[in-house]
Write a protein that holds these residues in place. Structure first.
Motif, mmCIF file in Angstrom:
data_model
loop_
_atom_site.group_PDB
_atom_site.id
_atom_site.type_symbol
_atom_site.label_atom_id
_atom_site.label_comp_id
_atom_site.label_asym_id
_atom_site.label_seq_id
_atom_site.Cartn_x
_atom_site.Cartn_y
_atom_site.Cartn_z
ATOM 1 N N CYS A 133 4.290 28.738 -33.299
ATOM 2 C CA CYS A 133 3.245 29.394 -34.090
ATOM 3 C C CYS A 133 3.784 30.647 -34.769
ATOM 4 N N THR A 134 2.953 31.166 -35.672
ATOM 5 C CA THR A 134 3.179 32.487 -36.272
ATOM 6 C C THR A 134 2.039 33.376 -35.817
ATOM 7 N N LEU A 135 2.349 34.564 -35.352
ATOM 8 C CA LEU A 135 1.317 35.498 -34.904
ATOM 9 C C LEU A 135 0.439 35.879 -36.104
ATOM 10 N N PRO A 136 -0.889 36.016 -35.909
ATOM 11 C CA PRO A 136 -1.744 36.418 -37.035
ATOM 12 C C PRO A 136 -1.237 37.719 -37.661
ATOM 13 N N GLY A 156 6.793 24.240 -20.771
ATOM 14 C CA GLY A 156 6.664 25.687 -20.630
ATOM 15 C C GLY A 156 7.296 26.468 -21.765
ATOM 16 N N ARG A 157 7.669 25.748 -22.851
ATOM 17 C CA ARG A 157 8.386 26.439 -23.928
ATOM 18 C C ARG A 157 7.455 26.950 -25.025
ATOM 19 N N PHE A 158 7.950 27.980 -25.734
ATOM 20 C CA PHE A 158 7.214 28.569 -26.867
ATOM 21 C C PHE A 158 8.202 29.046 -27.915
ATOM 22 N N GLU A 159 7.727 29.153 -29.155
ATOM 23 C CA GLU A 159 8.535 29.715 -30.245
ATOM 24 C C GLU A 159 7.578 30.409 -31.213
ATOM 25 N N ILE A 160 7.635 31.728 -31.231
ATOM 26 C CA ILE A 160 6.648 32.538 -31.948
ATOM 27 C C ILE A 160 7.336 33.311 -33.068
ATOM 28 N N ALA A 161 6.823 33.170 -34.279
ATOM 29 C CA ALA A 161 7.324 33.984 -35.391
ATOM 30 C C ALA A 161 6.419 35.205 -35.538
#
Ligand code: MBD
Ligand code: FE
Length: 281
Positions: free
Chosen positions: A118-121, A183-188
């Motif tokens: 996702c991309t943070l708001p 359990g993984r995440f990838e945040i922009a």
């Protein structure tokens, strides 16, 4: 930005105090324990008064300043900057997962739920360098935790937090990320700036009069939760950043420092994995 929209100490302090006051917290402290704590705390203060020969004018200035901290709503700020790190160190005793750090005054619950990638708001014209933050939430045995959430909140490229600065839309640079089946995440998101304690309120006056500095290093705030696991509240910092070695809030730990590097696409990336202890029985 108009003057009514400019962040002020009294504005962010009042917002932080209103948020905290809504919680109506409690603790199961016995009268005996309360008495022992209060006796030691007052005794320690008495020793300081005695040691430094505190004068009546200094005592009256203290009284006025304490009143001002309340009037400006700065108790959450002052306590979290100068006291919370000790409480957090005690709370971590006996744990072996990812190190914690202080929550600070600017957490907001129930932020937007976001998928694992996702991309943070953020605002359409959000300034700052793009940062891709990825990792995995695991248990002590190294097993990825499906069902975990990573709550992330941080300041913008000027050091201001949404909900506590009137010119930023609610929810900006905040989110609750639902990790994937492993359990993984990838945040922009964007790289936050260092945070300066407002200089136009009693916490800032106190710091200036004492000749201290009002800075926290740039940081990401995180709260990581998983079913049956102990929730961790922590912060991550950036290697080589200003104030990393000299945080006014004493909340930096060597295990919590990131070192982002440009990826093949030229965008800064960093990996950080979280390890959760079992929940207390
Ligand atoms: C912050 O951004 C913060 O994280 C803390 C702990 C105190 C004041 C401002
Ligand atoms: Fe912060």
């Amino acid at each position: 930005m108009t003057s009514t929209e400019s962040p002020t100490a009294i504005g962010s302090g009042t917002a932080a105090t209103e948020k905290f006051s809504k919680e109506r917290v409690s603790a199961d402290t016995s009268p005996e324990r309360l008495s022992a704590i209060a006796t030691d705390a007052l005794g320690a203060l008495g020793q300081v008064i005695d040691k430094h020969g505190i004068t009546y004018s200094e005592y009256r200035v203290l009284k006025q300043w304490l009143i001002d901290v309340g009037t400006y709503g700065e108790w959450p700020l002052w306590l979290d900057v100068f006291v919370e790190h000790n409480v957090e160190e005690v709370a971590y005793r006996g744990q072996s997962g990812t190190k914690g750090s202080i929550e600070g005054p600017y957490y907001v619950a129930d932020t937007k739920r976001l998928p694992a990638r996702c991309t943070l708001p953020m605002r359409a014209d959000e300034t700052g360098t793009t940062l891709v933050f990825e990792g995995q939430v695991r248990d002590l045995g190294g097993v990825g935790l499906a069902g975990a959430t990573v709550e992330l909140w941080h300041a913008d490229s000027e050091g201001y937090y949404s909900h506590f600065a009137p010119h930023i839309p609610d929810g900006n640079l905040r989110g609750t990320i639902e990790v994937d089946a492993e359990g993984r995440f990838e945040i922009a998101t964007i790289q936050p700036a260092p945070y300066q304690i407002p200089t136009d309120g009693p916490t800032g006056w106190f710091i200036e009069k004492a000749g201290w500095h009002p800075w926290r290093p740039a940081h990401l705030h995180l709260m990581v939760k998983a079913p049956g696991k102990r929730t961790i509240t922590t912060q991550l910092y950036f290697r080589g950043g200003d104030w990393v070695g000299n945080d006014v809030a004493s909340a930096v730990k060597p295990e919590l420092i990131l070192d982002p590097k440009p990826g093949a696409d030229g965008v800064d990336r960093v990996t950080y994995d979280f390890v959760l202890d079992p929940a207390a029985q």
